[in-house]
Design an enzyme around this catalytic site. Structure first.
Site, PDB file in Angstrom:
ATOM      1  CD  GLU A  45      34.690  16.124  29.176  1.00 41.10           C
ATOM      2  OE1 GLU A  45      33.525  16.534  29.045  1.00 41.10           O
ATOM      3  OE2 GLU A  45      35.168  15.742  30.268  1.00 41.10           O
ATOM      4  NE  ARG A  80      29.854  19.909  31.714  1.00 40.91           N
ATOM      5  CZ  ARG A  80      29.431  19.406  30.562  1.00 40.91           C
ATOM      6  NH1 ARG A  80      28.649  20.108  29.755  1.00 40.91           N
ATOM      7  NH2 ARG A  80      29.798  18.182  30.191  1.00 40.91           N
ATOM      8  CG  HIS A 141      26.462  17.984  34.155  1.00 43.80           C
ATOM      9  ND1 HIS A 141      26.389  18.136  32.787  1.00 43.80           N
ATOM     10  CD2 HIS A 141      27.498  17.140  34.394  1.00 43.80           C
ATOM     11  CE1 HIS A 141      27.349  17.421  32.219  1.00 43.80           C
ATOM     12  NE2 HIS A 141      28.019  16.808  33.168  1.00 43.80           N
ATOM     13  CE  LYS A 168      28.505  13.637  31.660  1.00 49.12           C
ATOM     14  NZ  LYS A 168      29.652  14.578  31.540  1.00 49.12           N
ATOM     15  NE  ARG A 210      32.207   9.515  39.061  1.00 50.97           N
ATOM     16  CZ  ARG A 210      32.056  10.485  38.162  1.00 50.97           C
ATOM     17  NH1 ARG A 210      32.343  10.250  36.898  1.00 50.97           N
ATOM     18  NH2 ARG A 210      31.619  11.677  38.522  1.00 50.97           N
ATOM     19  CD  GLN A 233      36.178  12.579  36.374  1.00 51.11           C
ATOM     20  OE1 GLN A 233      37.395  12.780  36.331  1.00 51.11           O
ATOM     21  NE2 GLN A 233      35.345  13.083  35.496  1.00 51.11           N
TER      22      GLN A 233
END
EC number: 4.2.1.10
Length: 253
Positions: A45, A80, A141, A168, A210, A233
């Protein structure tokens, strides 16, 4: 339209790693780490909201050089905005122009389009992506809380109607119950919509989404090489091992 070479929906959840930096020089260490962990990384990404003004001005040359550096790893282009947890402060017109340039560049296989942008931007960007055979990750988000189950399902339904290829949703949990609500929504959306689904519960509390999200229907997950792009993450080495535990080691990418 998703390129078949991405193998989305086949085998384990595909691992996406974010590149965070101002220019190619700043990204060089991350690129080196990604290449050394190539078997752990399915998609890169590119977070354009971290770019310097100079890099954004010369985007086409930058993307060409980056494509060569990544040696064939597919690229997801993302800008973003601050309202969705990023660094970007572009106006809607600037956002449209930037994504248009990215979509039309041959280096880009996927583009992230924020569903909360204005309708007069989102639909033309999706249409352009389809005409250029670039896959669309339609994203939502919420960094404040996890919406209730019915609201999450309504978000997925709206995304389906808008026409993204990968839908997403990433939300912030306050309790373990919130994580369960997100995973339930992923499972139900997977049964009800024709597109691919992604559901992420952020922060330490939501890590299970995740590493085990694929069991419920998530087609991709996001990992880190150095700096994390979002709360919770995991490093790609750990993430890959956990995916194999939950989804089976026979599903190699």
């Amino acid at each position: 339209m998703l390129n078949p070479k991405l193998h989305i929906g086949e085998g384990h959840s595909k691992i996406v790693v974010s590149l965070l930096g101002e220019n190619l020089e700043k990204l060089s260490r991350q690129i080196k780490d990604i290449l050394s962990s190539h078997r752990y990384v399915d998609i890169v990404e590119l977070r354009a909201d971290y770019f310097s003004d100079e890099t954004l001005a010369n985007l086409e040359q930058f993307l060409t050089a980056l494509q060569e550096e990544l040696n064939g790893i597919p690229i997801l282009f993302t800008y973003r905005t601050k309202g969705q947890g990023g660094h970007g402060d572009y106006s809607s017109d600037e956002y449209f122009e930037l994504l248009q340039r990215a979509i039309q560049h041959p280096a880009i296989e996927l583009v992230d389009i924020e569903m909360l942008m204005y309708d007069d931007i989102v639909k033309p960007l999706i249409d352009l992506s389809q005409s250029e055979a670039v896959g669309v990750v339609l994203s939502y988000h919420n960094f404040e809380y996890t919406p209730k189950f019915k609201e999450l399902m309504a978000i997925y339904t709206s995304m389906q109607e808008m026409g993204g290829d990968i839908l997403k949703v990433a939300v912030m949990p306050e309790t373990g119950h919130d994580v369960l609500v997100l995973l339930q929504a992923v499972f139900e959306a997977k049964q009800q919509v024709s597109q691919y689904i992604v559901g992420i519960s952020m922060s330490e509390l939501g890590k299970i989404s995740r590493i085990a999200g694929g069991v419920f229907g998530s087609c991709i997950t996001f990992g880190a090489i150095t700096e994390s792009a979002a709360p919770g993450q995991l490093h790609v080495d750990i993430l890959k091992n956990q995916l194999e535990m939950y989804e089976g080691s026979q599903h190699e990418s």
